[in-house]
Design a protein around this motif. Structure first.
Motif, PDB file in Angstrom:
ATOM      1  N   MET A   1       0.840  -1.198   0.000  1.00 40.83           N
ATOM      2  CA  MET A   1       0.000   0.000   0.000  1.00 40.83           C
ATOM      3  C   MET A   1       0.878   1.253   0.000  1.00 40.83           C
ATOM      4  N   ARG A   2       0.421   2.283  -0.705  1.00 41.26           N
ATOM      5  CA  ARG A   2       1.141   3.557  -0.736  1.00 41.26           C
ATOM      6  C   ARG A   2       0.511   4.477   0.326  1.00 41.26           C
ATOM      7  N   ILE A   3       1.282   4.687   1.399  1.00 42.96           N
ATOM      8  CA  ILE A   3       0.794   5.445   2.546  1.00 42.96           C
ATOM      9  C   ILE A   3       1.363   6.856   2.502  1.00 42.96           C
ATOM     10  N   GLY A   4       0.489   7.842   2.477  1.00 45.50           N
ATOM     11  CA  GLY A   4       0.918   9.234   2.525  1.00 45.50           C
ATOM     12  C   GLY A   4       0.941   9.745   3.955  1.00 45.50           C
ATOM     13  N   ILE A   5       2.037  10.388   4.334  1.00 45.51           N
ATOM     14  CA  ILE A   5       2.140  11.032   5.639  1.00 45.51           C
ATOM     15  C   ILE A   5       2.265  12.528   5.398  1.00 45.51           C
ATOM     16  N   ILE A   6       1.255  13.264   5.865  1.00 44.96           N
ATOM     17  CA  ILE A   6       1.139  14.675   5.520  1.00 44.96           C
ATOM     18  C   ILE A   6       1.219  15.516   6.791  1.00 44.96           C
ATOM     19  N   ILE A   7       2.245  16.369   6.867  1.00 50.25           N
ATOM     20  CA  ILE A   7       2.486  17.208   8.037  1.00 50.25           C
ATOM     21  C   ILE A   7       2.949  18.579   7.548  1.00 50.25           C
ATOM     22  N   ASN A   8       2.925  19.565   8.419  1.00 51.07           N
ATOM     23  CA  ASN A   8       3.300  20.923   8.013  1.00 51.07           C
ATOM     24  C   ASN A   8       4.812  21.174   8.014  1.00 51.07           C
ATOM     25  N   SER A   9       5.612  20.108   8.158  1.00 52.91           N
ATOM     26  CA  SER A   9       7.062  20.280   8.248  1.00 52.91           C
ATOM     27  C   SER A   9       7.763  18.957   7.959  1.00 52.91           C
ATOM     28  N   ILE A  82      -1.294   8.049  -3.715  1.00 56.78           N
ATOM     29  CA  ILE A  82      -1.393   7.460  -2.384  1.00 56.78           C
ATOM     30  C   ILE A  82      -2.738   6.749  -2.231  1.00 56.78           C
ATOM     31  N   GLN A  83      -2.727   5.712  -1.415  1.00 55.61           N
ATOM     32  CA  GLN A  83      -3.935   4.897  -1.213  1.00 55.61           C
ATOM     33  C   GLN A  83      -4.578   5.142   0.147  1.00 55.61           C
ATOM     34  N   ILE A  84      -3.838   5.769   1.037  1.00 54.62           N
ATOM     35  CA  ILE A  84      -4.370   6.158   2.338  1.00 54.62           C
ATOM     36  C   ILE A  84      -3.580   7.375   2.816  1.00 54.62           C
ATOM     37  N   ALA A  85      -4.260   8.319   3.464  1.00 56.03           N
ATOM     38  CA  ALA A  85      -3.615   9.566   3.898  1.00 56.03           C
ATOM     39  C   ALA A  85      -3.610   9.637   5.423  1.00 56.03           C
ATOM     40  N   LEU A  86      -2.428   9.774   6.001  1.00 59.89           N
ATOM     41  CA  LEU A  86      -2.275   9.958   7.441  1.00 59.89           C
ATOM     42  C   LEU A  86      -1.952  11.427   7.687  1.00 59.89           C
ATOM     43  N   HIS A  87      -2.880  12.143   8.310  1.00 55.91           N
ATOM     44  CA  HIS A  87      -2.733  13.589   8.499  1.00 55.91           C
ATOM     45  C   HIS A  87      -2.337  13.909   9.934  1.00 55.91           C
ATOM     46  N   PHE A  88      -1.435  14.868  10.088  1.00 52.34           N
ATOM     47  CA  PHE A  88      -0.996  15.366  11.394  1.00 52.34           C
ATOM     48  C   PHE A  88      -0.989  16.890  11.323  1.00 52.34           C
ATOM     49  N   THR A  89      -1.269  17.543  12.439  1.00 51.34           N
ATOM     50  CA  THR A  89      -1.315  19.011  12.568  1.00 51.34           C
ATOM     51  C   THR A  89      -2.548  19.579  11.866  1.00 51.34           C
ATOM     52  N   ILE A  90      -2.924  20.796  12.240  1.00 51.41           N
ATOM     53  CA  ILE A  90      -4.244  21.329  11.928  1.00 51.41           C
ATOM     54  C   ILE A  90      -4.549  21.441  10.434  1.00 51.41           C
ATOM     55  N   LYS A  91      -3.655  22.023   9.646  1.00 55.65           N
ATOM     56  CA  LYS A  91      -3.991  22.238   8.237  1.00 55.65           C
ATOM     57  C   LYS A  91      -4.095  20.932   7.448  1.00 55.65           C
ATOM     58  N   PRO A  92      -3.142  19.989   7.597  1.00 56.69           N
ATOM     59  CA  PRO A  92      -3.370  18.690   6.956  1.00 56.69           C
ATOM     60  C   PRO A  92      -4.638  17.999   7.462  1.00 56.69           C
TER      61      PRO A  92
END
Length: 368
Positions: A1-9, A82-92
């Motif tokens: 699986m292609r896992i996206g990790i999205i953070i502001n930094s 990406i096949q799933i998005a893991l979001h951290f911090t407010i804007k993501p």
């Protein structure tokens, strides 16, 4: 699986999420880091991540810019496949979730802390709550890092309880952050505060507490480690910091990618923050067996058992902070050693990153 990790930094991804990323790679997943480029892209790539840069301001609410961010994230998610998005911090968490929804990509979100958005009851706070309420209809799971933040979201009806769960902060690598050979207390008892130099981290209260203690002529040393923030009105200015150091109030240690040596050389780690998710610096210090002092607020109180591995002080109260720091400095060597062992025990039992990794593995499995 292609896992996206999205953070502001990208710095945040490399320093705080690497244990999670490493576990995903070992599980056979491909990990795609999506963030602004703030100097850690090559490190992420060297560890096996793909990287896609996005423009994302950490602070502020500008409707036109934020609509543009949704579109940029939408295009990036599509391009990165990406096949799933893991979001951290407010804007993501907000805009990334909307972008993922447009592409029918499942989201797993992590409320790492509420920060100034909820500390300050103003128009920005009200807008943020409306946005949270709308965006949080769509994730498959939303993790919170303390019970207080979760309770607040439920009370304000920003989220459905059935998609929520609790994590022990971002977790800590208890093998990387561990006590070295005991070297006893410093000849001059040393306090260390590690944080971005924001007012909401309690920097001013720390300085005021130091001034109170210096008037008592106690043999103490005070250190400050962290990045100077340039956000107008939110951070301590370079001029103010220079004034404090020139007056001999505090020793400024600059910034560091690896804080372990600084923690090891301190006798006690302090964080008088106004509110946190679960503060990483306290987890690192606890895992390295350091006594702690922090404010009795959401996030911080999770890391301290009063009188066992540290002390809690009143928020925005320099006098109470000074009293707790004095109390800590006057403890005997055996008392400090006992607190040290209890900090390590708490980190191992409650905050091991293995707990976080397992929660994410289960959440991802349930999205399939």
């Amino acid at each position: 699986m292609r896992i996206g990790i999205i953070i502001n930094s990208s710095w945040n991804i490399y320093n705080f999420r690497w244990g999670l990323i490493e576990a995903f790679i070992k599980d056979g997943h491909q990990v795609v880091a999506i963030a602004p480029d703030d100097g850690f892209v090559e490190e992420l790539k060297a560890k096996g991540c793909e990287f896609y840069e996005v423009n994302m301001e950490r602070k502020g609410v500008n409707p036109l810019k934020d609509l543009g961010l949704v579109w940029e994230l939408y295009q990036t998610y599509k391009k990165a496949n990406i096949q799933i998005a893991l979001h951290f911090t407010i804007k993501p968490n907000i805009y990334g979730t909307l972008a993922a929804r447009m592409l029918n990509i499942p989201s797993i979100n992590n409320v790492t802390g509420l920060g100034t958005v909820f500390i300050r009851n103003n128009l920005t706070s009200k807008i943020a709550q409306v946005l949270y309420r709308f965006a949080f209809q769509f994730p498959k799971k939303v993790f919170f890092q303390n019970q207080d933040d979760l309770a607040l979201f439920l009370q304000k009806k920003l989220i459905s309880k059935k998609i929520t769960d609790l994590l022990p902060g971002s977790g800590i690598d208890i093998e990387k952050f561990k006590p070295t050979l005991p070297n006893g207390r410093n000849a001059t008892f040393t306090f260390l505060l590690i944080a971005r130099l924001l007012y909401d981290k309690g920097i001013v209260e720390y300085i005021e507490a130091i001034k109170i203690l210096k008037k008592q002529n106690l043999p103490l040393h005070f250190q400050l480690l962290g990045k100077i923030e340039t956000d107008k009105g939110l951070g301590i200015t370079q001029e103010q910091l220079s004034q404090w150091t020139e007056q001999g109030i505090v020793t400024y240690l600059g910034t560091a990618n690896d804080v372990r040596s600084f923690i090891q050389n301190a006798d006690c780690v302090v964080l008088p923050s106004y509110r946190e998710g679960t503060p990483r610096t306290l987890l690192e210090a606890a895992s390295m067996g350091k006594p702690l002092i922090a404010t009795d607020v959401a996030g911080c109180r999770e890391t301290i058992v009063e009188g066992v591995n540290g002390f809690l002080c009143k928020v925005k109260n320099a006098m109470d902070l000074a009293e707790k720091m004095k109390k800590m400095s006057l403890m005997s060597e055996p008392e400090l050693e006992k607190m040290s062992k209890q900090s390590r025990k708490l980190a191992v039992e409650k905050f091991d990153q293995a707990i976080v990794i397992q929660k994410y593995r289960e959440a991802i499995r349930r999205t399939n």
